[in-house]
Scaffold this motif. Structure first.
Motif, PDB file in Angstrom:
ATOM      1  N   LYS A 117       2.009 -18.738 -14.190  1.00 45.32           N
ATOM      2  CA  LYS A 117       2.837 -16.987 -14.083  1.00 45.32           C
ATOM      3  C   LYS A 117       3.998 -16.577 -14.303  1.00 45.32           C
ATOM      4  O   LYS A 117       3.916 -14.963 -13.935  1.00 45.32           O
ATOM      5  CB  LYS A 117       1.155 -16.286 -14.171  1.00 45.32           C
ATOM      6  CG  LYS A 117       0.033 -16.344 -15.213  1.00 45.32           C
ATOM      7  CD  LYS A 117      -0.538 -15.404 -15.388  1.00 45.32           C
ATOM      8  CE  LYS A 117      -1.752 -16.015 -16.204  1.00 45.32           C
ATOM      9  NZ  LYS A 117      -3.109 -14.719 -16.301  1.00 45.32           N
ATOM     10  N   LEU A 118       4.804 -17.056 -12.749  1.00 43.86           N
ATOM     11  CA  LEU A 118       5.732 -16.512 -12.160  1.00 43.86           C
ATOM     12  C   LEU A 118       7.041 -15.973 -13.064  1.00 43.86           C
ATOM     13  O   LEU A 118       6.908 -17.053 -13.963  1.00 43.86           O
ATOM     14  CB  LEU A 118       6.229 -17.264 -11.295  1.00 43.86           C
ATOM     15  CG  LEU A 118       5.060 -17.516  -9.562  1.00 43.86           C
ATOM     16  CD1 LEU A 118       5.770 -18.635  -8.374  1.00 43.86           C
ATOM     17  CD2 LEU A 118       5.085 -16.291  -8.807  1.00 43.86           C
TER      18      LEU A 118
ATOM     19  N   LEU B  43       3.019 -11.932  -2.705  1.00 40.99           N
ATOM     20  CA  LEU B  43       4.303 -11.310  -1.703  1.00 40.99           C
ATOM     21  C   LEU B  43       5.163 -12.298  -2.374  1.00 40.99           C
ATOM     22  O   LEU B  43       4.414 -13.274  -2.151  1.00 40.99           O
ATOM     23  CB  LEU B  43       3.489 -10.908  -0.635  1.00 40.99           C
ATOM     24  CG  LEU B  43       2.506 -10.573  -0.198  1.00 40.99           C
ATOM     25  CD1 LEU B  43       2.187 -10.024   1.707  1.00 40.99           C
ATOM     26  CD2 LEU B  43       2.837  -8.294  -0.572  1.00 40.99           C
ATOM     27  N   ILE B  44       6.402 -11.257  -1.997  1.00 38.21           N
ATOM     28  CA  ILE B  44       7.746 -12.251  -2.944  1.00 38.21           C
ATOM     29  C   ILE B  44       8.609 -12.238  -1.387  1.00 38.21           C
ATOM     30  O   ILE B  44       9.450 -12.558  -1.626  1.00 38.21           O
ATOM     31  CB  ILE B  44       7.836 -12.497  -3.875  1.00 38.21           C
ATOM     32  CG1 ILE B  44       8.287 -11.141  -3.812  1.00 38.21           C
ATOM     33  CG2 ILE B  44       7.042 -13.123  -5.150  1.00 38.21           C
ATOM     34  CD1 ILE B  44       9.139 -10.740  -5.841  1.00 38.21           C
ATOM     35  N   GLY B  45       8.450 -11.008  -0.653  1.00 35.96           N
ATOM     36  CA  GLY B  45       9.701 -10.411   0.374  1.00 35.96           C
ATOM     37  C   GLY B  45       9.207  -9.490   0.757  1.00 35.96           C
ATOM     38  O   GLY B  45       8.017  -9.217   0.122  1.00 35.96           O
ATOM     39  N   ASP B  46       9.950  -9.574   2.026  1.00 33.45           N
ATOM     40  CA  ASP B  46      10.209  -7.509   2.937  1.00 33.45           C
ATOM     41  C   ASP B  46      11.323  -7.757   3.825  1.00 33.45           C
ATOM     42  O   ASP B  46      12.400  -8.393   3.404  1.00 33.45           O
ATOM     43  CB  ASP B  46       8.895  -8.277   3.477  1.00 33.45           C
ATOM     44  CG  ASP B  46       9.407  -9.012   5.331  1.00 33.45           C
ATOM     45  OD1 ASP B  46      10.235  -8.827   5.750  1.00 33.45           O
ATOM     46  OD2 ASP B  46       8.924  -9.994   4.784  1.00 33.45           O
TER      47      ASP B  46
ATOM     48  N   PHE C 137       6.511  -6.949 -11.484  1.00 28.76           N
ATOM     49  CA  PHE C 137       7.395  -6.837 -10.209  1.00 28.76           C
ATOM     50  C   PHE C 137       6.799  -5.758  -9.753  1.00 28.76           C
ATOM     51  O   PHE C 137       7.117  -4.301 -10.737  1.00 28.76           O
ATOM     52  CB  PHE C 137       8.238  -7.346 -10.660  1.00 28.76           C
ATOM     53  CG  PHE C 137       9.419  -6.748  -9.141  1.00 28.76           C
ATOM     54  CD1 PHE C 137       8.923  -7.651  -7.575  1.00 28.76           C
ATOM     55  CD2 PHE C 137      10.483  -6.026  -8.786  1.00 28.76           C
ATOM     56  CE1 PHE C 137       9.817  -7.370  -6.530  1.00 28.76           C
ATOM     57  CE2 PHE C 137      10.921  -5.709  -7.810  1.00 28.76           C
ATOM     58  CZ  PHE C 137      10.687  -6.018  -6.972  1.00 28.76           C
ATOM     59  N   GLY C 138       7.023  -5.185  -7.830  1.00 29.56           N
ATOM     60  CA  GLY C 138       6.003  -3.449  -7.809  1.00 29.56           C
ATOM     61  C   GLY C 138       6.708  -3.985  -6.315  1.00 29.56           C
ATOM     62  O   GLY C 138       6.800  -4.865  -5.564  1.00 29.56           O
ATOM     63  N   SER C 139       6.838  -2.711  -5.672  1.00 33.35           N
ATOM     64  CA  SER C 139       5.769  -3.659  -4.051  1.00 33.35           C
ATOM     65  C   SER C 139       4.575  -2.878  -3.718  1.00 33.35           C
ATOM     66  O   SER C 139       3.991  -1.879  -4.302  1.00 33.35           O
ATOM     67  CB  SER C 139       6.779  -2.230  -3.523  1.00 33.35           C
ATOM     68  OG  SER C 139       8.450  -2.694  -3.593  1.00 33.35           O
ATOM     69  N   ILE C 140       4.221  -2.942  -2.232  1.00 32.79           N
ATOM     70  CA  ILE C 140       3.141  -2.953  -1.746  1.00 32.79           C
ATOM     71  C   ILE C 140       3.410  -0.936  -1.226  1.00 32.79           C
ATOM     72  O   ILE C 140       4.557  -1.090  -0.154  1.00 32.79           O
ATOM     73  CB  ILE C 140       2.673  -3.760  -0.810  1.00 32.79           C
ATOM     74  CG1 ILE C 140       2.572  -4.912  -1.656  1.00 32.79           C
ATOM     75  CG2 ILE C 140       1.513  -3.108  -0.737  1.00 32.79           C
ATOM     76  CD1 ILE C 140       1.389  -4.738  -2.481  1.00 32.79           C
ATOM     77  N   ASP C 141       2.940   0.291  -1.167  1.00 36.54           N
ATOM     78  CA  ASP C 141       3.263   1.098  -0.952  1.00 36.54           C
ATOM     79  C   ASP C 141       3.515   1.007   0.719  1.00 36.54           C
ATOM     80  O   ASP C 141       0.976   0.292   1.421  1.00 36.54           O
ATOM     81  CB  ASP C 141       2.597   2.293  -1.021  1.00 36.54           C
ATOM     82  CG  ASP C 141       2.394   3.674  -0.154  1.00 36.54           C
ATOM     83  OD1 ASP C 141       1.473   3.426   0.625  1.00 36.54           O
ATOM     84  OD2 ASP C 141       3.318   4.168  -1.024  1.00 36.54           O
ATOM     85  N   SER C 142       3.708   1.002   1.716  1.00 41.21           N
ATOM     86  CA  SER C 142       3.437   0.538   3.271  1.00 41.21           C
ATOM     87  C   SER C 142       2.162   1.654   3.696  1.00 41.21           C
ATOM     88  O   SER C 142       1.349   1.414   4.795  1.00 41.21           O
ATOM     89  CB  SER C 142       3.994   0.928   4.058  1.00 41.21           C
ATOM     90  OG  SER C 142       5.159   1.657   3.904  1.00 41.21           O
ATOM     91  N   LEU C 143       2.211   3.071   2.842  1.00 43.12           N
ATOM     92  CA  LEU C 143       0.922   3.805   3.315  1.00 43.12           C
ATOM     93  C   LEU C 143      -0.541   3.422   2.629  1.00 43.12           C
ATOM     94  O   LEU C 143      -1.411   4.078   3.819  1.00 43.12           O
ATOM     95  CB  LEU C 143       1.110   5.625   3.031  1.00 43.12           C
ATOM     96  CG  LEU C 143       2.281   5.753   4.103  1.00 43.12           C
ATOM     97  CD1 LEU C 143       2.359   6.998   3.681  1.00 43.12           C
ATOM     98  CD2 LEU C 143       2.069   6.214   5.738  1.00 43.12           C
TER      99      LEU C 143
ATOM    100  N   ALA D 252       6.034  -7.483  -4.167  1.00 40.55           N
ATOM    101  CA  ALA D 252       5.414  -8.626  -4.671  1.00 40.55           C
ATOM    102  C   ALA D 252       5.113  -8.714  -6.451  1.00 40.55           C
ATOM    103  O   ALA D 252       5.804  -7.594  -6.911  1.00 40.55           O
ATOM    104  CB  ALA D 252       3.805  -8.032  -4.086  1.00 40.55           C
ATOM    105  N   PHE D 253       4.276  -9.404  -7.082  1.00 42.12           N
ATOM    106  CA  PHE D 253       3.975 -10.147  -7.959  1.00 42.12           C
ATOM    107  C   PHE D 253       2.822  -9.130  -8.296  1.00 42.12           C
ATOM    108  O   PHE D 253       1.687 -10.115  -7.459  1.00 42.12           O
ATOM    109  CB  PHE D 253       4.284 -10.383  -8.981  1.00 42.12           C
ATOM    110  CG  PHE D 253       6.038 -10.807  -9.468  1.00 42.12           C
ATOM    111  CD1 PHE D 253       6.325 -10.411 -10.217  1.00 42.12           C
ATOM    112  CD2 PHE D 253       6.470 -11.769  -8.635  1.00 42.12           C
ATOM    113  CE1 PHE D 253       7.698 -10.745 -10.398  1.00 42.12           C
ATOM    114  CE2 PHE D 253       7.729 -11.983  -8.840  1.00 42.12           C
ATOM    115  CZ  PHE D 253       8.501 -11.872  -9.442  1.00 42.12           C
TER     116      PHE D 253
END
Length: 135
Positions: free
Chosen positions: A36-37, A84-87, A105-111, A95-96
């Motif tokens: 599914k990528l 996770l795909i990058g940082d 596609f989006g991001s992980i909220d660090s808080l 991440a996906f």
């Protein structure tokens, strides 16, 4: 901007970058494991590459990583449908999320440790937005 143009731009403007191109064999294995990528992301790995962009600016993983690679078990458990795909080397993770209606596609909220979608942005758009200076 095409992937080839993006690769050239990144290497010209961030010469300390270390971007490796994904092989056809690795691409086949990646798609077998994660069918599914999004095609944009897979093509990014093949045509722009994976590894470090700039000196400590961004790391594009050579393939998806499970959240437990970075996060504690409680946070990782809340991200079961996410890879996770990058940082950005500072706690920011892209991440996906695999959903029934498609891959987001989006991001992980660090808080909060929660996945936050980034609209209709592709991974390539995200990298271009972060690194390409517009006149």
């Amino acid at each position: 901007m095409t992937h080839n143009e993006l690769r050239k731009y990144l290497l010209d403007h961030y010469p300390e970058s270390r971007l490796q191109l994904m092989t056809d064999e690795r691409k086949a294995a990646l798609l077998a494991e994660y069918p599914k990528l999004p095609s944009d992301y897979v093509q990014f790995l093949c045509e722009v590459g994976f590894g470090a962009i700039g000196y400590g600016r961004y790391s594009v993983y050579g393939g998806p990583a499970e959240p437990s690679f970075v996060f504690d078990q409680v946070t990782a458990d809340g991200l079961r449908d996410v890879v996770l795909i990058g940082d950005d080397f500072a706690g920011g993770q892209e991440a996906f999320q695999f959903r029934s209606e498609g891959t987001i596609f989006g991001s992980i909220d660090s808080l909060s440790g929660r996945f936050e979608p980034d609209g209709d942005v592709t991974f390539s758009n995200f990298i271009e937005r972060w690194f390409v200076e517009r006149p």
